[in-house]
Scaffold this motif. Structure first.
Motif, mmCIF file in Angstrom:
data_model
loop_
_atom_site.group_PDB
_atom_site.id
_atom_site.type_symbol
_atom_site.label_atom_id
_atom_site.label_comp_id
_atom_site.label_asym_id
_atom_site.label_seq_id
_atom_site.Cartn_x
_atom_site.Cartn_y
_atom_site.Cartn_z
ATOM 1 N N VAL A 254 0.863 -1.182 0.000
ATOM 2 C CA VAL A 254 0.000 0.000 0.000
ATOM 3 C C VAL A 254 0.897 1.230 0.000
ATOM 4 O O VAL A 254 1.881 1.287 0.743
ATOM 5 C CB VAL A 254 -0.933 0.025 1.228
ATOM 6 N N VAL A 255 0.577 2.196 -0.849
ATOM 7 C CA VAL A 255 1.235 3.507 -0.829
ATOM 8 C C VAL A 255 0.137 4.555 -0.721
ATOM 9 O O VAL A 255 -0.919 4.416 -1.347
ATOM 10 C CB VAL A 255 2.089 3.754 -2.089
ATOM 11 N N ALA A 256 0.354 5.583 0.074
ATOM 12 C CA ALA A 256 -0.728 6.562 0.258
ATOM 13 C C ALA A 256 -0.209 7.852 0.854
ATOM 14 O O ALA A 256 0.802 7.875 1.561
ATOM 15 C CB ALA A 256 -1.818 5.986 1.159
ATOM 16 N N ASN A 257 -0.935 8.920 0.548
ATOM 17 C CA ASN A 257 -0.737 10.219 1.183
ATOM 18 C C ASN A 257 -2.115 10.742 1.554
ATOM 19 O O ASN A 257 -2.687 11.579 0.859
ATOM 20 C CB ASN A 257 -0.017 11.179 0.231
ATOM 21 N N PRO A 258 -2.705 10.209 2.643
ATOM 22 C CA PRO A 258 -4.052 10.656 3.020
ATOM 23 C C PRO A 258 -4.030 12.097 3.501
ATOM 24 O O PRO A 258 -2.974 12.636 3.869
ATOM 25 C CB PRO A 258 -4.425 9.701 4.163
ATOM 26 N N MET A 259 -5.199 12.731 3.489
ATOM 27 C CA MET A 259 -5.293 14.078 4.034
ATOM 28 C C MET A 259 -4.833 14.065 5.489
ATOM 29 O O MET A 259 -5.278 13.236 6.279
ATOM 30 C CB MET A 259 -6.733 14.587 3.943
ATOM 31 N N TRP A 260 -3.936 14.965 5.833
ATOM 32 C CA TRP A 260 -3.369 14.973 7.185
ATOM 33 C C TRP A 260 -4.386 15.507 8.183
ATOM 34 O O TRP A 260 -5.132 16.448 7.902
ATOM 35 C CB TRP A 260 -2.121 15.843 7.233
ATOM 36 N N ASN A 261 -4.384 14.889 9.358
ATOM 37 C CA ASN A 261 -5.197 15.354 10.496
ATOM 38 C C ASN A 261 -6.666 15.523 10.112
ATOM 39 O O ASN A 261 -7.334 16.475 10.507
ATOM 40 C CB ASN A 261 -4.648 16.687 11.044
ATOM 41 N N GLN A 262 -7.162 14.565 9.341
ATOM 42 C CA GLN A 262 -8.555 14.589 8.916
ATOM 43 C C GLN A 262 -9.464 14.278 10.103
ATOM 44 O O GLN A 262 -9.089 13.526 11.001
ATOM 45 C CB GLN A 262 -8.752 13.549 7.810
ATOM 46 N N SER A 263 -10.654 14.835 10.098
ATOM 47 C CA SER A 263 -11.606 14.606 11.190
ATOM 48 C C SER A 263 -12.674 13.611 10.758
ATOM 49 O O SER A 263 -13.274 13.777 9.694
ATOM 50 C CB SER A 263 -12.264 15.923 11.612
ATOM 51 N N PHE A 264 -12.874 12.590 11.566
ATOM 52 C CA PHE A 264 -13.981 11.658 11.395
ATOM 53 C C PHE A 264 -14.694 11.537 12.736
ATOM 54 O O PHE A 264 -14.047 11.516 13.789
ATOM 55 C CB PHE A 264 -13.498 10.272 10.960
ATOM 56 N N PRO A 265 -16.013 11.414 12.733
ATOM 57 C CA PRO A 265 -16.715 11.212 14.001
ATOM 58 C C PRO A 265 -16.370 9.860 14.615
ATOM 59 O O PRO A 265 -16.000 8.916 13.904
ATOM 60 C CB PRO A 265 -18.191 11.292 13.597
ATOM 61 N N ALA A 266 -16.507 9.755 15.931
ATOM 62 C CA ALA A 266 -16.120 8.541 16.645
ATOM 63 C C ALA A 266 -16.853 7.317 16.121
ATOM 64 O O ALA A 266 -16.283 6.210 16.073
ATOM 65 C CB ALA A 266 -16.374 8.720 18.139
ATOM 66 N N GLU A 267 -18.111 7.475 15.671
ATOM 67 C CA GLU A 267 -18.874 6.306 15.220
ATOM 68 C C GLU A 267 -18.285 5.665 13.975
ATOM 69 O O GLU A 267 -18.527 4.494 13.688
ATOM 70 C CB GLU A 267 -20.344 6.657 14.979
ATOM 71 N N THR A 268 -17.483 6.434 13.202
ATOM 72 C CA THR A 268 -16.798 5.847 12.048
ATOM 73 C C THR A 268 -15.926 4.682 12.487
ATOM 74 O O THR A 268 -15.839 3.651 11.804
ATOM 75 C CB THR A 268 -15.927 6.910 11.343
#
Length: 509
Positions: A289-303
């Motif tokens: 796997v190679v990736a550059n995800p968005m840094w410090n992204q916010s997801f709700p806890a239920e995710t």
């Protein structure tokens, strides 16, 4: 055609529509047409090949049997028809042409037919026909057939337009474009092997996957008729990507086709709805796997808490930063013995260390370290990325003891401080070929080099409360570690979360 000629040509194309179109929109109009011209010129090459084999009847036979060519272009989508069309009504003609090409070739649907060349805003045409006519003339200067440009040369030109757009658009560019040198370095760290399945779950325009393919060409390809190709006995990579943004998804698909690659690129949110699943409904796994995800992204806890794929068993990240959520998703997507190279914010490897009590990110890092998953952390220089001046880190993860590198002992972590290895550029710094080679050599040889890299044990990581920032272990020029603004903001959000949780508990009491 050399790269300089190609880049100059593309810049002239951008200048042809400068005025009515903002720089951020250049790629939307130019890339589909460059792509269509490539298809048209290759189609003409195929027709000429068939004429040599079948004689003058070849075009008539192709009209009856489209399977005689790799892809079929209807008459109205061929470049000569586009070029000779009168300027009046050109926008509608181009829109119809790219849609006709997409109808004939399902692979191109959602790739070249995303833009309406006849679109209006506030009652005015966005790009008037006379500007489109100038753009067509500029693009007609050079052929893009099989013998005119290599697929990679066209890919580099595509990358050039993305980079020029990124320089002009700044903040939003980081969502789809990883600087070329960073992508090349990651491909050197992964070292793809023939036939491997490689995935990028947040692939943007597909650059990291393309660089893995190009790295395999470097290591296993041979020169044939002036091009570098894989010999028949070498299997190509199988590439997979997922992207949430529809326009960027189209760019990734176009990028793969321009490089003559078979790549399975799907649209959607990898964190909430991963696209690649096995027969049992679980996550499909890959060799790398190679990736550059968005840094410090916010997801709700239920995710994380209601995850049907059980990806977050090593800990639920704070809502303020999904970095370790992404790493756990990718870990669940890697084969036993597979590997990952992921670009993250520098704070991902240090936040929470030294705090009294628990800290979610520090606790997840500890779980990764205790399971001997983290192989290396590479600190990059400042001002490489288009959406921030902050440095990033590449975290290399190996899933399983069977994948231990030569010279590496269990429970060791290699930390490389490459923050001083760069060349000054405008507007962004960049890694040179020598910088990339230096980092890759230290990594593959598993070396501790004074002022550049250090090898620590799990016990040493524990003594430092699982702070894995390379600058903590490798000093360069006696510079102090400065807290970047982005990291300070994440720490502030984490403190606010902890305060809210404390208030909730106090209210319960």
């Amino acid at each position: 055609m050399d790269l300089t000629t190609l880049e100059t040509w593309l810049w002239d194309a951008a200048c042809a529509i400068r005025g009515p179109v903002d720089a951020a929109k250049f790629k939307d109009y130019i890339l589909p047409l460059v792509f269509l011209k490539r298809l048209s010129d290759v189609f003409d090459d195929e027709l000429n090949r068939l004429r040599a084999e079948l004689g003058a009847q070849a075009p008539r036979l192709v009209e009856k049997d489209h399977a005689l060519v790799r892809f079929y272009l209807p008459q109205e989508a061929r470049w000569e028809a586009i070029r000779t069309h009168a300027a009046a009504g050109l926008g509608q003609y181009l829109t119809d042409a790219v849609r006709a090409a997409a109808r004939e070739n399902p692979r191109l649907q959602g790739v070249i037919d995303m833009v309406d060349f006849n679109a209006t805003a506030a009652g005015q045409r966005i790009v008037p026909d006379e500007y489109l006519a100038k753009l067509i003339e500029v693009l007609s200067r050079h052929r893009l057939g099989l013998d005119d440009v290599e697929p990679d040369m066209l890919g580099r030109a595509y990358e050039y337009l993305l980079r020029k757009f990124a320089e002009d658009s700044g903040q939003s560019a980081g969502e789809f474009y990883t600087p070329r040198e960073v992508a090349v370095l990651m491909a050197h760290l992964i070292e793809p092997r023939p036939g491997e399945r490689i995935c990028d779950p947040c692939c943007g325009s597909g650059g990291l996957l393309i660089k893995c393919h190009l790295r395999l060409l470097e290591t296993h390809g041979v020169q044939e008729n002036g091009r570098r190709k894989l010999p028949k006995h070498i299997q190509p990579l199988r590439l997979f990507g997922q992207e949430i943004n529809p326009a960027t998804f189209a760019m990734a698909r176009m990028n793969a086709v321009i490089h003559d690659l078979e790549a399975d690129i799907r649209i959607g949110d990898s964190m909430r709805q991963p696209a690649f699943k096995d027969a049992a409904g679980g996550l499909q796994t890959f060799h790398a796997v190679v990736a550059n995800p968005m840094w410090n992204q916010s997801f709700p806890a239920e995710t994380y808490e209601n995850d049907p794929y059980e990806r977050f068993g090593l800990g639920i990240p704070p809502a303020s930063s999904a970095d370790w959520g992404w790493l756990q998703h990718m870990l669940a997507s890697v084969d036993d013995g597979g590997r990952m190279a992921v670009v993250l914010d520098t704070g991902a490897v240090s936040r929470g260390s030294g705090n009294q009590g628990s800290n979610r990110e520090r606790d997840i890092r500890r779980a990764f370290v205790e399971r001997d998953l983290i192989e290396a952390v590479i600190l990059l220089p400042e001002n490489l990325f288009y959406n921030t001046t902050a440095p990033g880190v590449i975290v290399v993860i190996r899933n399983g003891a069977a994948s231990l590198r030569p010279n590496r002992r269990p429970r060791e972590i290699l930390l490389i401080n490459a923050s001083h290895r760069f060349a000054k550029g405008r507007p962004k710094n960049y890694l040179t070929d020598d910088d990339i080679a230096a980092v890759a050599e230290v990594y593959h040889n598993w070396q501790a080099v004074e002022g550049f890299s250090a090898i620590i044990t799990r016990e040493e990581a524990a003594r430092n409360d699982y702070n894995l920032s390379p600058s903590r272990y490798v000093a360069t020029n006696g510079k102090d570690e400065t807290l970047p603004l982005e990291e300070a903001m994440v720490l502030l959000r984490e403190a606010e979360e902890e305060r809210a949780e404390a208030d909730r508990r106090l209210e319960e009491v």
